[in-house]
Design a protein around this motif. Sequence first.
Motif, PDB file in Angstrom:
ATOM      1  N   ARG B  39      -7.754 -11.483  -4.712  1.00 39.41           N
ATOM      2  CA  ARG B  39      -8.293 -12.061  -3.479  1.00 39.41           C
ATOM      3  C   ARG B  39      -8.025 -11.132  -2.287  1.00 39.41           C
ATOM      4  O   ARG B  39      -8.876 -10.952  -1.420  1.00 39.41           O
ATOM      5  N   ILE B  40      -6.815 -10.577  -2.250  1.00 41.90           N
ATOM      6  CA  ILE B  40      -6.481  -9.672  -1.145  1.00 41.90           C
ATOM      7  C   ILE B  40      -7.351  -8.425  -1.214  1.00 41.90           C
ATOM      8  O   ILE B  40      -7.860  -7.940  -0.196  1.00 41.90           O
ATOM      9  N   GLN B  41      -7.563  -7.929  -2.430  1.00 43.64           N
ATOM     10  CA  GLN B  41      -8.367  -6.727  -2.585  1.00 43.64           C
ATOM     11  C   GLN B  41      -9.826  -6.967  -2.182  1.00 43.64           C
ATOM     12  O   GLN B  41     -10.438  -6.121  -1.539  1.00 43.64           O
ATOM     13  N   GLU B  42     -10.337  -8.155  -2.534  1.00 42.80           N
ATOM     14  CA  GLU B  42     -11.707  -8.484  -2.134  1.00 42.80           C
ATOM     15  C   GLU B  42     -11.851  -8.476  -0.624  1.00 42.80           C
ATOM     16  O   GLU B  42     -12.832  -8.009  -0.079  1.00 42.80           O
ATOM     17  N   ARG B  43     -10.821  -8.979   0.033  1.00 40.23           N
ATOM     18  CA  ARG B  43     -10.899  -9.116   1.476  1.00 40.23           C
ATOM     19  C   ARG B  43     -10.674  -7.774   2.189  1.00 40.23           C
ATOM     20  O   ARG B  43     -11.371  -7.436   3.131  1.00 40.23           O
ATOM     21  N   PHE B  44      -9.698  -7.006   1.722  1.00 40.08           N
ATOM     22  CA  PHE B  44      -9.309  -5.809   2.476  1.00 40.08           C
ATOM     23  C   PHE B  44      -9.860  -4.508   1.910  1.00 40.08           C
ATOM     24  O   PHE B  44      -9.711  -3.462   2.512  1.00 40.08           O
ATOM     25  N   GLY B  45     -10.457  -4.546   0.730  1.00 35.81           N
ATOM     26  CA  GLY B  45     -11.155  -3.386   0.182  1.00 35.81           C
ATOM     27  C   GLY B  45     -10.291  -2.147   0.110  1.00 35.81           C
ATOM     28  O   GLY B  45      -9.200  -2.156  -0.471  1.00 35.81           O
ATOM     29  N   ASP B  46     -10.746  -1.084   0.757  1.00 36.80           N
ATOM     30  CA  ASP B  46     -10.073   0.203   0.656  1.00 36.80           C
ATOM     31  C   ASP B  46      -8.747   0.258   1.404  1.00 36.80           C
ATOM     32  O   ASP B  46      -7.959   1.179   1.198  1.00 36.80           O
ATOM     33  N   ASP B  47      -8.518  -0.711   2.287  1.00 40.99           N
ATOM     34  CA  ASP B  47      -7.246  -0.700   3.009  1.00 40.99           C
ATOM     35  C   ASP B  47      -6.082  -1.105   2.111  1.00 40.99           C
ATOM     36  O   ASP B  47      -4.922  -0.892   2.465  1.00 40.99           O
ATOM     37  N   VAL B  48      -6.398  -1.710   0.977  1.00 43.58           N
ATOM     38  CA  VAL B  48      -5.355  -1.954  -0.020  1.00 43.58           C
ATOM     39  C   VAL B  48      -5.190  -0.671  -0.816  1.00 43.58           C
ATOM     40  O   VAL B  48      -6.101  -0.224  -1.505  1.00 43.58           O
ATOM     41  N   LEU B  49      -4.003  -0.057  -0.680  1.00 36.32           N
ATOM     42  CA  LEU B  49      -3.794   1.231  -1.341  1.00 36.32           C
ATOM     43  C   LEU B  49      -3.528   1.057  -2.827  1.00 36.32           C
ATOM     44  O   LEU B  49      -3.901   1.888  -3.636  1.00 36.32           O
ATOM     45  N   ALA B  50      -2.869  -0.023  -3.175  1.00 33.99           N
ATOM     46  CA  ALA B  50      -2.621  -0.347  -4.578  1.00 33.99           C
ATOM     47  C   ALA B  50      -2.235  -1.813  -4.636  1.00 33.99           C
ATOM     48  O   ALA B  50      -1.690  -2.351  -3.672  1.00 33.99           O
ATOM     49  N   ALA B  51      -2.531  -2.457  -5.759  1.00 35.75           N
ATOM     50  CA  ALA B  51      -2.157  -3.866  -5.897  1.00 35.75           C
ATOM     51  C   ALA B  51      -2.027  -4.191  -7.370  1.00 35.75           C
ATOM     52  O   ALA B  51      -2.676  -3.571  -8.212  1.00 35.75           O
ATOM     53  N   GLY B  52      -1.191  -5.159  -7.660  1.00 36.55           N
ATOM     54  CA  GLY B  52      -1.009  -5.568  -9.047  1.00 36.55           C
ATOM     55  C   GLY B  52       0.400  -6.041  -9.301  1.00 36.55           C
ATOM     56  O   GLY B  52       1.053  -6.580  -8.410  1.00 36.55           O
TER      57      GLY B  52
END
Lengths: 173, 613
Positions: B39-52
């Motif tokens: 959900r965070i990645q969908e919202r923030f796109g490229d500003d998320v440097l890595a997630a998981g």
Amino acid sequence: MGLEERLPEGVITTTLEKLVNWGRAHSTWPLLFGLACCAIEMIATGTARHDIARYGSELFRASPRQADLMIVSGRVSNKMAPVIKRLYDQMQAPKWVIAMGICASAGGPFNNYAIIQGVDKIIPVDVYVPGCPPRPESLLYALDKLREKQARARLKAQAPSSPPAEEILPLGA
Amino acid sequence: MPLDVSPKFRPYEVLPSLNVPGIPAVAPLPTGETQDTRRIQERFGDDVLAAGLHVGAQVVYIRPTRLVDLARFLRTDPRLRYETLVDVTGVDRLELPVPEGEARFHGVYQFRSYSRRQHLTVVAPAEGGDRPRLPSLTSVYPGANWPERECHDLMGILFEGHPDLRRILMPEHWPNHPLQKQIPRGGEEVPFTLTWEDPEFETLGKQILPAESVPPKVPPGMDSRRHLIINMGPHHPSTHGVLRLVVELDGEDIVRVDPDLGYLHSGFEKTAESVRYKDFVYYTDRMDYLSGMTNNFGYVLAVERLLGLEVPQRAQVIRVIMAELQRLAAHLFWLSTHVLDVSGTGMSLLMYATRDRERILDLFEMACGARLTVGYFRIGGVSHDLPPAFRDNLELFLQVMPQKIDDYERMLTLGPVWEERLQGIGVITREEALDMGLTGPMLRGSGVDWDLRRDMPYSGYENYDFQVPVETAGDCYARYRVRMEEMRQSLRILRQALDNLPDGPYLADDRKVTPPPRAELDLSMEALIHHFKLMTEGFHVPPGFTYQAIESNKGELGFFVYSDGSARPYRLHIRGPSFNNLYAIDHMSRGHMIADVITNIGSIDIVLGEVDR
């Protein structure tokens, strides 16, 4: 033995010095002042099981003006050192200091930027108690040792004319 | 005047032969994804440097420019609902093989959703290289105030937009930020060969140096012309240690309270970076010195999580027994000192309650030989098995204790003073408690039904049947009731743990982490080698970081451990419950009378060793 045989029953003779030392040694009032872990053991010493009142030291005074024993119970940080120094200076002579635990004695495990390596760097210490923290029994033993020292004190040494540095008697003397 | 009392103040060097640093490595990036990170990645796109997921926890790396937006999103999004910011800290990556162009400092944030039972770690690389800057989250989570100040003080990160970015632990005049990696640990060289001729012996007891008092400053925002400003502490009988409160008074009513911390700052986090993992267990005892077992517990769990170490069943139950006994002991001490402060005539209760506490300390002594600073837990289990007499003594304790708790409650509630002084004092609403990031009885007293033991169970707490007491009034009386009920629930857990104590080993059988039994050393060369390696070098922990929280008697005690693959923590941060809870003192005291500050301090239940660390 001369005079004492002629006195009525219940009267004893002694020197004034001994009488004063006896009074001081058996009603040493500590400063109500805790620093760290050792303070908890200090409180435990004051409660029913170990009962410091047996030694006349149960009256922890919150004001340094009314206390004659400072038990430095814990590690002394750089920020706290001026406060401890000031509290010690506010206490009235004759006064004694017990460094309770290895932190107050020599810094203990905290050999770092924050902690002073022994409270004796800022105030004179009479009795050092090892332990981390010392058990209440150790603190009571330290009070015993202090009493031994108090019993040796000379009134003359505390007279205003003598230099203040001489007040500090080494333990082995 | 800055105080320099140690003439030999110089960098402390670690003996090289004992500390093999290993190959330093950066923590690997998270892999996989979860519902929240997607959900965070969908919202923030490229500003998320890595997630998981990283070491079993949700981690998101975010560009610092979007950090405040992310925080607001986490708090307000109906599908995320991260109500509280648990912790803020930083990592200085100076000594890690960080690729060229990457940030030196990382800000690390721990978010918690109480309603969804989720935990999220957010990492934000700080801009500005050696003079790091991060946006402040105080506008979204007001409770970030103190943790950010602490991070600024010790780590040197500048939080832009922070309302009150002063030093919080170190003295005002301190020249550096001690947790930065280029700053040495400090301390003194220990003379191992000392003779009577040594000059140090001549001056023993007479090394009296001046320690000049720094004139206290009036905190910004206080009006000393209109109001009376008084100074409580650091030497005050009711501040439970060396806490200094600057209180602004209008008559007898409190306008503002500004705590001044750091009088017991002992550099735990810096020290941790130069001792082996197994050796830091003993330091944790001295942090919250009323609950040594609990501190041990949180730390060993964090390291075990990084190691992926399985702990034997028996050790897990022994740990629960010890943690619950410790909770009882600490609550008894809290009760006795709180009553002593508030009602004045409570000396008898202090005597009674410490008598029962002594019973618990006897049990500890039976198990590990120490009363207060126990050092009983080991990474992988506990140091000794329970002695045979332990069970009978604990049985006896469980029989007498419920009656005692009822007695204490009756002693207090039958008289009018106790309720009079506690009810309606220091009220915190549910929203305010979440805003300020309060935990433990402070949170449950304000109507938030949350207990880490039940909601994020560790060490087999899910197997015990116990209730989490919750009160909605939010005043000092509610917190008193919560703690009293917690003591009864602890007894319930103890009963169940004692009845179901399994047989088996009390220490994990992993020779790379736990030392072999003494008997094996005489027979096996292999065991000798393992023992030697463990005792000299220590064990290496795989690179990575984790945040492990447990429910201590005061609230959430969290350990953030960052490993670079060596035998010593690269960075260790302790989230002390007392520190975050003490932040509420200003809010709780405003508008009350000066005497109520004492009630509030007692009700927060602080231990300064943990506030200042």
